[in-house]
Design an enzyme around this catalytic site. Structure first.
Site, short mmCIF file in Angstrom:
data_model
loop_
_atom_site.label_atom_id
_atom_site.label_comp_id
_atom_site.label_asym_id
_atom_site.label_seq_id
_atom_site.Cartn_x
_atom_site.Cartn_y
_atom_site.Cartn_z
CD GLU A 206 42.71 30.19 43.35
OE1 GLU A 206 41.88 29.71 42.54
OE2 GLU A 206 43.19 31.33 43.24
CG ASP A 243 43.87 31.84 34.95
OD1 ASP A 243 44.49 32.29 33.96
OD2 ASP A 243 43.90 32.38 36.08
CD GLU A 286 41.47 34.14 34.68
OE1 GLU A 286 40.49 33.41 34.95
OE2 GLU A 286 42.15 34.69 35.56
CE LYS A 338 42.70 37.67 40.31
NZ LYS A 338 43.97 37.21 39.69
NE ARG A 367 44.92 38.16 43.17
CZ ARG A 367 45.75 39.02 42.59
NH1 ARG A 367 45.49 40.31 42.66
NH2 ARG A 367 46.82 38.61 41.93
CB SER A 368 46.23 32.11 44.81
OG SER A 368 47.27 33.06 44.81
CE LYS A 389 40.04 31.78 38.28
NZ LYS A 389 41.21 32.43 37.67
P1 PGA Z 1 46.54 34.90 41.93
O1 PGA Z 1 45.83 33.93 40.90
O2 PGA Z 1 45.57 35.32 42.94
O3 PGA Z 1 47.66 34.05 42.47
O4 PGA Z 1 47.07 36.05 41.12
C1 PGA Z 1 44.48 34.03 40.52
C2 PGA Z 1 44.33 34.09 39.03
O5 PGA Z 1 45.33 34.11 38.28
O6 PGA Z 1 43.20 34.17 38.55
ZN ZN Z 2 44.06 34.50 36.40
#
Ligand code: PGA
Ligand code: ZN
Length: 430
Positions: A206, A243, A286, A338, A367-368, A389
């Site tokens: 990210e 987080d 988080e 999300k 998302r990541s 975020k």
């Molecule tokens: P992810 O991570 O998109 O890899 O699930 C984002 C988060 O945990 O906030």
């Molecule tokens: Zn998260």
């Protein structure tokens, strides 16, 4: 009226395939959207469909999901009114007996759902945020950003146990100022690491800094020092969000902090979080515990949620049923939203509305594994989520969202734009 739905395999920011889709309407308007993809995914989120064919993209291909758009989803929505997002999403959801959409693929469903939203906005000649708001008017509300400074966990080769340590510009009075402060803090953090001889050119999924810290608390100290080094005041100008992504830490016996060489039971883990909250200007936490420990979460909410935002990501999985349970049990006080955890635009929007009605704060999130597509920014403004975020202030899949928000703020015109600011946090710092 939807006349054509086309999907194809595109790439996300990790270089993995994802589903892209274009929806065309009878009047000629089109909408295009690309689905994002997580790495630290929860057990309760909608399920993306991947090929599992090791000969292509290491098994991450999405040709089966692309095929379900053509074979299953397109016939269901062709002929429907794209402006009626609820009806389109209901049709898409009806395609799968699995509420998590794993048979047709949530990645396929979301791409069609979002492309429909975009096509409908284009057909009405309105910006996407205005169409998503569906309120006829009103000034745009720019969200308070949560900006990744230091990354760990699944996004950084486990350089740290903590997944994200983020800057929250609580003292900023506009979105543009919030982003400038966050960028300044990130640069200051890199500068402090450079002074210690830690390489900072390589970035995590990210865009955060990764590596070179001797333990988890060092990341909190670094970001706090970076705020100061940037000429800003920790707490008053910029707070910290963390987080924990606790699903990733639990090893079956307790919360394992590899970098600190300890495994903590739930009570000891919560005590450690309380200590961090005392010693650093933490405004939001988080996923502090694993996603199905509802009793533990209720305890954690009592201990940590009275004075700061307690945000559920994997905990709620942008799922209305799970959020309702959380509200009933007094668990957490904010929800991460999300769209691809939910599967459709309508489901994600419903979760946002449910949260607001219960007094929970909402944080819309990338998302990541994300893309240059910027629909997230428009949904943040249109749905008045108050917080967003996205990741750090670099990597184009991140800046696409920041840049779109900067554009909306700069071009707001008559009446200008409002900025949600610190009041958007579930527990505003005094
Ligand atoms: P992810 O991570 O998109 O890899 O699930 C984002 C988060 O945990 O906030
Ligand atoms: Zn998260």
């Amino acid at each position: 009226t939807i006349t054509e739905v086309l999907a194809w395999e595109a790439l996300d920011s990790r270089g993995r395939p994802t589903v892209a889709c274009r929806v065309e309407l009878a009047g000629g308007a089109t909408g295009r959207a690309v689905a994002p993809s997580g790495a630290s995914t929860g057990g309760h989120e909608a399920r993306e469909l991947r090929d599992g064919d090791p000969a292509r993209y290491g098994g991450y291909g999405v040709l089966r999901a692309v095929a379900s758009v053509g074979a299953t989803l397109a016939p269901l929505v062709t002929g429907l009114d794209a402006v009626d997002q609820t009806a389109v999403d209901a049709a898409l959801e009806s395609a799968d007996d699995d509420p998590l959409l794993g048979t047709v693929g949530a990645n396929a469903v979301l791409a069609v759902s979002l492309a429909t939203l975009r096509a409908a906005a284009a057909s009405t000649g309105r910006p996407l945020w205005r169409h998503a708001a569906d309120d006829g008017g009103g000034a745009p509300l720019l969200p308070l950003p949560m900006v990744n400074i230091v990354s760990g966990g699944a996004h950084a080769g486990r350089a740290l146990d903590l997944q994200d340590v983020l800057a929250v510009p609580v003292g900023a009075t506009s979105f543009a100022q919030a982003i400038e402060w966050a960028a300044r803090v990130r640069a200051a953090a890199a500068d402090l690491l450079d002074q210690r001889g830690v390489p900072t050119a390589l970035v995590a999924d990210e865009g955060g800094l990764a590596g070179g810290l001797d333990g988890n608390e060092a990341a909190l100290a670094l970001v706090t020092d970076a705020v100061q080094h940037a000429g800003l005041t920790p707490g008053a100008d910029v707070g910290i969000a963390v987080d924990l992504a606790a699903n990733q830490l639990h090893d079956g016996t307790g919360y394992r902090l590899e970098r600190d060489g300890v495994t903590l039971d739930t009570a000891a883990w919560l005590r450690r979080l309380e200590a961090w909250c005392r010693d650093y200007p933490v405004v939001s936490l988080e996923d502090v515990l694993v996603e199905d420990d509802w009793a533990g979460w209720a305890t954690a909410t009592g201990a940590l949620g009275a004075t700061r935002q307690l945000l559920g990501d994997d905990l709620f999985a942008t799922n209305a049923g799970r959020l309702r349970r959380g509200i009933d049990d007094g668990v957490a006080n904010a929800v991460l939203v999300k769209a691809n955890q939910a599967g459709t635009v309508s489901r994600a929007r419903h979760v946002t509305e449910l949260a607001r009605a219960a007094g929970y704060a909402t944080v819309i999130s990338a998302r990541s594994g994300d893309t240059e597509d910027d629909w997230l920014a428009d949904l943040a403004v249109g749905w008045r989520t108050g917080q967003i975020k996205v990741g750090s202030t670099m990597r184009s899949e991140r800046t696409a969202k920041w840049n779109r928000l900067l554009e909306i703020e700069a071009t707001a015109g008559d009446g200008g734009a409002a900025f949600a600011g610190a009041a958007a946090l579930s527990r505003s710092p005094a």
